[in-house]
Design a protein around this motif. Structure first.
Motif, PDB file in Angstrom:
ATOM      1  N   ASP A  19       0.237  20.862 -11.865  1.00 13.80           N
ATOM      2  CA  ASP A  19       0.812  19.815 -11.018  1.00 13.80           C
ATOM      3  C   ASP A  19       0.242  19.827  -9.600  1.00 13.80           C
ATOM      4  OD1 ASP A  19       2.379  18.679 -12.949  1.00 13.80           O
ATOM      5  OD2 ASP A  19       4.145  19.851 -12.456  1.00 13.80           O
ATOM      6  N   ILE A  20      -0.812  20.587  -9.362  1.00  9.39           N
ATOM      7  CA  ILE A  20      -1.412  20.666  -8.028  1.00  9.39           C
ATOM      8  C   ILE A  20      -2.695  19.852  -8.013  1.00  9.39           C
ATOM      9  CG2 ILE A  20      -2.442  22.172  -6.287  1.00  9.39           C
ATOM     10  CD1 ILE A  20      -0.569  24.375  -7.341  1.00  9.39           C
ATOM     11  N   ILE A  21      -2.769  18.949  -7.051  1.00 10.99           N
ATOM     12  CA  ILE A  21      -3.974  18.136  -6.864  1.00 10.99           C
ATOM     13  C   ILE A  21      -4.584  18.514  -5.530  1.00 10.99           C
ATOM     14  CG2 ILE A  21      -4.908  15.814  -6.596  1.00 10.99           C
ATOM     15  CD1 ILE A  21      -2.601  14.834  -8.372  1.00 10.99           C
ATOM     16  N   GLU A  22      -5.831  18.973  -5.573  1.00  9.33           N
ATOM     17  CA  GLU A  22      -6.553  19.328  -4.351  1.00  9.33           C
ATOM     18  C   GLU A  22      -7.470  18.167  -4.003  1.00  9.33           C
ATOM     19  OE1 GLU A  22      -8.312  23.384  -3.264  1.00  9.33           O
ATOM     20  OE2 GLU A  22      -9.975  22.250  -4.104  1.00  9.33           O
ATOM     21  N   ILE A  23      -7.394  17.729  -2.769  1.00 10.03           N
ATOM     22  CA  ILE A  23      -8.195  16.614  -2.283  1.00 10.03           C
ATOM     23  C   ILE A  23      -9.260  17.176  -1.351  1.00 10.03           C
ATOM     24  CG2 ILE A  23      -8.175  14.456  -0.991  1.00 10.03           C
ATOM     25  CD1 ILE A  23      -5.121  14.367  -1.806  1.00 10.03           C
ATOM     26  N   SER A  24     -10.518  16.926  -1.690  1.00  9.03           N
ATOM     27  CA  SER A  24     -11.624  17.435  -0.881  1.00  9.03           C
ATOM     28  C   SER A  24     -12.393  16.284  -0.264  1.00  9.03           C
ATOM     29  CB  SER A  24     -12.588  18.251  -1.747  1.00  9.03           C
ATOM     30  OG  SER A  24     -11.939  19.312  -2.360  1.00  9.03           O
ATOM     31  N   THR A  25     -12.661  16.400   1.010  1.00  6.94           N
ATOM     32  CA  THR A  25     -13.578  15.489   1.679  1.00  6.94           C
ATOM     33  C   THR A  25     -14.718  16.341   2.218  1.00  6.94           C
ATOM     34  OG1 THR A  25     -12.485  15.635   3.820  1.00  6.94           O
ATOM     35  CG2 THR A  25     -11.734  13.906   2.343  1.00  6.94           C
ATOM     36  N   LYS A  26     -15.754  15.727   2.682  1.00  7.40           N
ATOM     37  CA  LYS A  26     -16.902  16.470   3.183  1.00  7.40           C
ATOM     38  C   LYS A  26     -16.527  17.433   4.301  1.00  7.40           C
ATOM     39  CE  LYS A  26     -21.431  14.581   2.547  1.00  7.40           C
ATOM     40  NZ  LYS A  26     -22.458  13.707   2.986  1.00  7.40           N
ATOM     41  N   LYS A  27     -15.557  17.068   5.122  1.00  3.30           N
ATOM     42  CA  LYS A  27     -15.236  17.871   6.294  1.00  3.30           C
ATOM     43  C   LYS A  27     -14.119  18.865   6.087  1.00  3.30           C
ATOM     44  CE  LYS A  27     -16.963  14.628   9.641  1.00  3.30           C
ATOM     45  NZ  LYS A  27     -16.744  13.944  10.890  1.00  3.30           N
ATOM     46  N   GLN A  28     -13.154  18.590   5.168  1.00  2.00           N
ATOM     47  CA  GLN A  28     -12.026  19.494   5.002  1.00  2.00           C
ATOM     48  C   GLN A  28     -11.390  19.355   3.635  1.00  2.00           C
ATOM     49  OE1 GLN A  28     -10.493  17.247   8.511  1.00  2.00           O
ATOM     50  NE2 GLN A  28      -8.607  17.992   7.664  1.00  2.00           N
ATOM     51  N   THR A  29     -10.545  20.328   3.263  1.00  2.00           N
ATOM     52  CA  THR A  29      -9.865  20.348   1.983  1.00  2.00           C
ATOM     53  C   THR A  29      -8.371  20.461   2.224  1.00  2.00           C
ATOM     54  OG1 THR A  29     -11.750  21.416   0.946  1.00  2.00           O
ATOM     55  CG2 THR A  29      -9.639  21.592  -0.198  1.00  2.00           C
ATOM     56  N   ASN A  30      -7.597  19.712   1.470  1.00  2.61           N
ATOM     57  CA  ASN A  30      -6.141  19.751   1.549  1.00  2.61           C
ATOM     58  C   ASN A  30      -5.599  19.737   0.143  1.00  2.61           C
ATOM     59  OD1 ASN A  30      -5.579  19.249   4.534  1.00  2.61           O
ATOM     60  ND2 ASN A  30      -7.122  17.733   3.996  1.00  2.61           N
ATOM     61  N   SER A  31      -4.466  20.356  -0.054  1.00  2.00           N
ATOM     62  CA  SER A  31      -3.878  20.324  -1.385  1.00  2.00           C
ATOM     63  C   SER A  31      -2.393  20.040  -1.278  1.00  2.00           C
ATOM     64  CB  SER A  31      -4.111  21.654  -2.110  1.00  2.00           C
ATOM     65  OG  SER A  31      -3.516  22.707  -1.405  1.00  2.00           O
ATOM     66  N   GLY A  32      -1.835  19.562  -2.374  1.00  3.83           N
ATOM     67  CA  GLY A  32      -0.418  19.292  -2.407  1.00  3.83           C
ATOM     68  C   GLY A  32       0.028  19.074  -3.832  1.00  3.83           C
ATOM     69  N   SER A  33       1.293  19.201  -4.064  1.00  2.01           N
ATOM     70  CA  SER A  33       1.857  18.939  -5.388  1.00  2.01           C
ATOM     71  C   SER A  33       2.364  17.510  -5.429  1.00  2.01           C
ATOM     72  CB  SER A  33       3.012  19.900  -5.668  1.00  2.01           C
ATOM     73  OG  SER A  33       2.532  21.199  -5.755  1.00  2.01           O
ATOM     74  N   PHE A  34       1.989  16.797  -6.442  1.00  2.00           N
ATOM     75  CA  PHE A  34       2.435  15.419  -6.614  1.00  2.00           C
ATOM     76  C   PHE A  34       3.151  15.306  -7.941  1.00  2.00           C
ATOM     77  CE2 PHE A  34      -1.469  15.171  -4.079  1.00  2.00           C
ATOM     78  CZ  PHE A  34      -0.953  14.623  -2.942  1.00  2.00           C
ATOM     79  N   ILE A  35       4.259  14.608  -7.975  1.00  3.42           N
ATOM     80  CA  ILE A  35       4.972  14.360  -9.209  1.00  3.42           C
ATOM     81  C   ILE A  35       4.396  13.100  -9.816  1.00  3.42           C
ATOM     82  CG2 ILE A  35       7.207  13.807 -10.208  1.00  3.42           C
ATOM     83  CD1 ILE A  35       8.453  15.312  -7.807  1.00  3.42           C
ATOM     84  N   HIS A  36       4.066  13.162 -11.080  1.00  3.27           N
ATOM     85  CA  HIS A  36       3.525  11.986 -11.755  1.00  3.27           C
ATOM     86  C   HIS A  36       4.138  11.801 -13.097  1.00  3.27           C
ATOM     87  CE1 HIS A  36       0.924  14.769 -13.944  1.00  3.27           C
ATOM     88  NE2 HIS A  36       0.700  15.323 -12.794  1.00  3.27           N
ATOM     89  N   MET A  56       0.844  -1.172   0.000  1.00  2.00           N
ATOM     90  CA  MET A  56       0.000   0.000   0.000  1.00  2.00           C
ATOM     91  C   MET A  56       0.896   1.244   0.000  1.00  2.00           C
ATOM     92  SD  MET A  56      -2.971   1.357   2.656  1.00  2.00           S
ATOM     93  CE  MET A  56      -3.537  -0.255   3.004  1.00  2.00           C
ATOM     94  N   LEU A  57       0.621   2.161  -0.912  1.00  2.00           N
ATOM     95  CA  LEU A  57       1.348   3.418  -1.008  1.00  2.00           C
ATOM     96  C   LEU A  57       0.618   4.468  -0.182  1.00  2.00           C
ATOM     97  CD1 LEU A  57       3.468   5.287  -2.379  1.00  2.00           C
ATOM     98  CD2 LEU A  57       1.789   5.616  -4.190  1.00  2.00           C
ATOM     99  N   GLN A  58       1.376   5.249   0.603  1.00  2.00           N
ATOM    100  CA  GLN A  58       0.778   6.297   1.433  1.00  2.00           C
ATOM    101  C   GLN A  58       1.476   7.625   1.192  1.00  2.00           C
ATOM    102  OE1 GLN A  58       1.035   4.874   5.488  1.00  2.00           O
ATOM    103  NE2 GLN A  58      -0.975   3.947   5.332  1.00  2.00           N
ATOM    104  N   LEU A  59       0.670   8.694   1.109  1.00  2.00           N
ATOM    105  CA  LEU A  59       1.178  10.054   0.999  1.00  2.00           C
ATOM    106  C   LEU A  59       0.663  10.839   2.198  1.00  2.00           C
ATOM    107  CD1 LEU A  59       0.385  10.713  -2.758  1.00  2.00           C
ATOM    108  CD2 LEU A  59       2.606  10.196  -1.767  1.00  2.00           C
ATOM    109  N   ILE A  60       1.561  11.482   2.911  1.00  2.00           N
ATOM    110  CA  ILE A  60       1.160  12.292   4.060  1.00  2.00           C
ATOM    111  C   ILE A  60       0.750  13.660   3.538  1.00  2.00           C
ATOM    112  CG2 ILE A  60       1.933  13.345   6.215  1.00  2.00           C
ATOM    113  CD1 ILE A  60       3.842  10.904   6.470  1.00  2.00           C
ATOM    114  N   LEU A  61      -0.512  14.041   3.791  1.00  2.00           N
ATOM    115  CA  LEU A  61      -1.039  15.304   3.289  1.00  2.00           C
ATOM    116  C   LEU A  61      -0.724  16.471   4.215  1.00  2.00           C
ATOM    117  CD1 LEU A  61      -4.503  14.019   2.059  1.00  2.00           C
ATOM    118  CD2 LEU A  61      -2.428  14.386   0.717  1.00  2.00           C
ATOM    119  N   ASN A  62      -0.843  16.240   5.498  1.00  2.00           N
ATOM    120  CA  ASN A  62      -0.489  17.240   6.509  1.00  2.00           C
ATOM    121  C   ASN A  62      -0.229  16.500   7.812  1.00  2.00           C
ATOM    122  OD1 ASN A  62      -3.025  16.743   7.716  1.00  2.00           O
ATOM    123  ND2 ASN A  62      -4.001  18.417   6.633  1.00  2.00           N
ATOM    124  N   ASP A  63      -0.201  17.203   8.926  1.00  2.00           N
ATOM    125  CA  ASP A  63       0.123  16.548  10.198  1.00  2.00           C
ATOM    126  C   ASP A  63      -0.959  15.593  10.690  1.00  2.00           C
ATOM    127  OD1 ASP A  63      -1.531  18.765  10.618  1.00  2.00           O
ATOM    128  OD2 ASP A  63      -0.736  19.130  12.623  1.00  2.00           O
TER     129      ASP A  63
END
Length: 82
Positions: free
Chosen positions: A65-82, A1-8
């Motif tokens: 190159d910016i992917i924003e991830i939204s869930t019902k409760k909060q939004t986080n964004s980060g740059s991912f290399i692909h 399983m691959l994991q990316l840490i979005l924030n703390d």
């Protein structure tokens, strides 16, 4: 399983399920949202310059190159290399 840490607090995990992948947003050990999608659709999402994928509780929006991830409760964004 691959994991990316979005924030703390939040982690984005990818779990392969044959020709599909399961994307999971979790906080510590608690799953907040998940979505199953084909690898083909995920690759198409990554090759587009400006697009979005998924509806509902988990959404991904991409601009350059910016992917924003939204869930019902909060939004986080980060740059991912692909």
């Amino acid at each position: 399983m691959l994991q990316l840490i979005l924030n703390d607090k939040l982690i984005l995990s990818f779990e392969q399920l044959g020709k599909k992948a399961r994307l999971i947003i979790s906080e510590a050990e608690v799953e907040l949202a998940c979505r199953k999608e084909t690898i083909k659709n995920l690759k198409k999402f990554l090759t587009e310059d400006e697009t979005k994928i998924f509806k509902g509780r988990l959404q991904l929006h991409k601009q350059s190159d910016i992917i924003e991830i939204s869930t019902k409760k909060q939004t986080n964004s980060g740059s991912f290399i692909h």
